[in-house]
Write a protein that holds these residues in place. Sequence first.
Motif, PDB file in Angstrom:
ATOM      1  N   ILE A   1      30.019 -50.764 -23.923  1.00  0.00           N
ATOM      2  CA  ILE A   1      29.399 -49.837 -22.967  1.00  0.00           C
ATOM      3  C   ILE A   1      29.960 -48.418 -23.088  1.00  0.00           C
ATOM      4  N   SER A   2      29.103 -47.446 -22.812  1.00  0.00           N
ATOM      5  CA  SER A   2      29.474 -46.027 -22.803  1.00  0.00           C
ATOM      6  C   SER A   2      28.917 -45.388 -21.546  1.00  0.00           C
ATOM      7  N   GLY A   3      29.702 -44.502 -20.936  1.00  0.00           N
ATOM      8  CA  GLY A   3      29.244 -43.836 -19.728  1.00  0.00           C
ATOM      9  C   GLY A   3      29.709 -42.397 -19.656  1.00  0.00           C
ATOM     10  N   ASN A   4      29.064 -41.625 -18.801  1.00  0.00           N
ATOM     11  CA  ASN A   4      29.448 -40.226 -18.610  1.00  0.00           C
ATOM     12  C   ASN A   4      30.293 -40.010 -17.361  1.00  0.00           C
ATOM     13  N   THR A   5      30.342 -41.029 -16.508  1.00  0.00           N
ATOM     14  CA  THR A   5      31.178 -40.969 -15.307  1.00  0.00           C
ATOM     15  C   THR A   5      31.811 -42.342 -15.103  1.00  0.00           C
ATOM     16  N   PRO A   6      32.949 -42.419 -14.423  1.00  0.00           N
ATOM     17  CA  PRO A   6      33.546 -43.725 -14.134  1.00  0.00           C
ATOM     18  C   PRO A   6      32.583 -44.635 -13.377  1.00  0.00           C
ATOM     19  N   GLU A   7      31.760 -44.037 -12.514  1.00  0.00           N
ATOM     20  CA  GLU A   7      30.809 -44.836 -11.730  1.00  0.00           C
ATOM     21  C   GLU A   7      29.823 -45.580 -12.633  1.00  0.00           C
TER      22      GLU A   7
ATOM     23  N   GLY B   1      26.983 -62.696 -17.511  1.00  0.00           N
ATOM     24  CA  GLY B   1      27.737 -63.725 -18.212  1.00  0.00           C
ATOM     25  C   GLY B   1      28.098 -63.443 -19.651  1.00  0.00           C
ATOM     26  N   VAL B   2      28.389 -62.190 -19.996  1.00  0.00           N
ATOM     27  CA  VAL B   2      28.900 -61.923 -21.345  1.00  0.00           C
ATOM     28  C   VAL B   2      30.334 -62.445 -21.434  1.00  0.00           C
ATOM     29  N   ASP B   3      30.835 -62.609 -22.648  1.00  0.00           N
ATOM     30  CA  ASP B   3      32.169 -63.165 -22.828  1.00  0.00           C
ATOM     31  C   ASP B   3      33.266 -62.119 -22.701  1.00  0.00           C
ATOM     32  N   MET B   4      32.930 -60.869 -23.019  1.00  0.00           N
ATOM     33  CA  MET B   4      33.914 -59.787 -22.960  1.00  0.00           C
ATOM     34  C   MET B   4      33.154 -58.471 -22.881  1.00  0.00           C
ATOM     35  N   ILE B   5      33.788 -57.460 -22.291  1.00  0.00           N
ATOM     36  CA  ILE B   5      33.201 -56.115 -22.245  1.00  0.00           C
ATOM     37  C   ILE B   5      34.116 -55.172 -23.007  1.00  0.00           C
ATOM     38  N   GLU B   6      33.525 -54.479 -23.989  1.00  0.00           N
ATOM     39  CA  GLU B   6      34.271 -53.477 -24.761  1.00  0.00           C
ATOM     40  C   GLU B   6      33.893 -52.100 -24.228  1.00  0.00           C
ATOM     41  N   VAL B   7      34.883 -51.383 -23.735  1.00  0.00           N
ATOM     42  CA  VAL B   7      34.660 -50.086 -23.097  1.00  0.00           C
ATOM     43  C   VAL B   7      34.928 -48.968 -24.099  1.00  0.00           C
ATOM     44  N   ASN B   8      33.886 -48.242 -24.435  1.00  0.00           N
ATOM     45  CA  ASN B   8      34.000 -47.124 -25.374  1.00  0.00           C
ATOM     46  C   ASN B   8      34.457 -45.884 -24.609  1.00  0.00           C
ATOM     47  N   ILE B   9      35.675 -45.405 -24.904  1.00  0.00           N
ATOM     48  CA  ILE B   9      36.188 -44.228 -24.188  1.00  0.00           C
ATOM     49  C   ILE B   9      36.135 -42.965 -25.049  1.00  0.00           C
ATOM     50  N   SER B  10      35.294 -43.018 -26.108  1.00  0.00           N
ATOM     51  CA  SER B  10      35.088 -41.821 -26.926  1.00  0.00           C
ATOM     52  C   SER B  10      33.974 -40.950 -26.349  1.00  0.00           C
ATOM     53  N   CYS B  11      33.484 -41.319 -25.166  1.00  0.00           N
ATOM     54  CA  CYS B  11      32.372 -40.603 -24.537  1.00  0.00           C
ATOM     55  C   CYS B  11      32.877 -39.406 -23.732  1.00  0.00           C
ATOM     56  N   PRO B  12      32.037 -38.371 -23.608  1.00  0.00           N
ATOM     57  CA  PRO B  12      32.435 -37.213 -22.794  1.00  0.00           C
ATOM     58  C   PRO B  12      32.341 -37.503 -21.302  1.00  0.00           C
TER      59      PRO B  12
END
Length: 306
Positions: A102-108, A121-132
């Motif tokens: 996932i990628s987002g522009n705000t923490p919300e 029900g996904v097995d894991m969430i990968e948080v992409n922090i290369s986003c502005p």
Amino acid sequence: MPNVDMSVTLAGMTMKNPICVASGTYGFGREYGQFYDLSELGGICAKGLTLHRREGNPAPRIAETPMGILNSVGLQNPGVDAFIAEELPFLRQYDVKVIANISGNTPEEYGIMCEKLSEAGVDMIEVNISCPNVKAGGLAYGTRPELAAEVTQVAKAHAGKVPVMVKLSPNVTDITEIARAVEDGGADAVSLINTLRGMRIDVNTHRPILKMNTGGMSGPAVLPVAVRMVWEVSQAVKIPILGMGGVSRGEDAAQLMLAGATAVAVGTAMFADPFAPLKVRDELSHIAAKQGLERVAQLTGGVKPW
């Protein structure tokens, strides 16, 4: 096949083998599923998702480089709701761990997506922090420890029982500083490296080849950077690592595991050979067997620095 136990456990998620496919290189598996059974893989990191549908950047957005490619696709994706409705049921037909990126522009935005994906029900969430981060003047989350920690905390607070893995950017002065920040923020694992920023220029037109001028570099050329950063991070944090960056052979995967990775993702190599992940898996198995290992997990952290 050698008699080696290929199973590994990444942040409580047990995979039948340590080979994942990297987000952004595999779509949602439908195209590659025409070549082989997706259940052959340990995990699938699905294409990066945003809260709403995105068309991505204008073309040209991919360019070759020596031993790799540059891309500025721009997170083209159908949105998190469409993934849950249309792509997740398809992936759930297979015996493979599904990791949503996932990628987002705000923490919300991260929080909303984590909640939706956790319930789905996904097995894991990968948080992409290369986003502005739009609230921080466009500064990427992954370049400042306090921003990286903030988005990690929000993701964890909304992910329920689903483990959260944070994808680290190599485009920083000290990647261990960011790794410690996300560990303190509650991350269950980290994945690294994301692409290195690069650029190519057409010497005849004097224009950058990519329409967005710069892009992310991936492919075999980045492997030594990935190995070094995985090694550094493995000494800085206690949480497990999904290593990636330039993997195209079993030996590459073994290097990342020796440097400290629990599991390994294959990405750009699949553009030249769709079967690359399976070949990497089999070659890795032979390497472990040749070294007399009972389990491939015994490779993790086995480097002997001078």
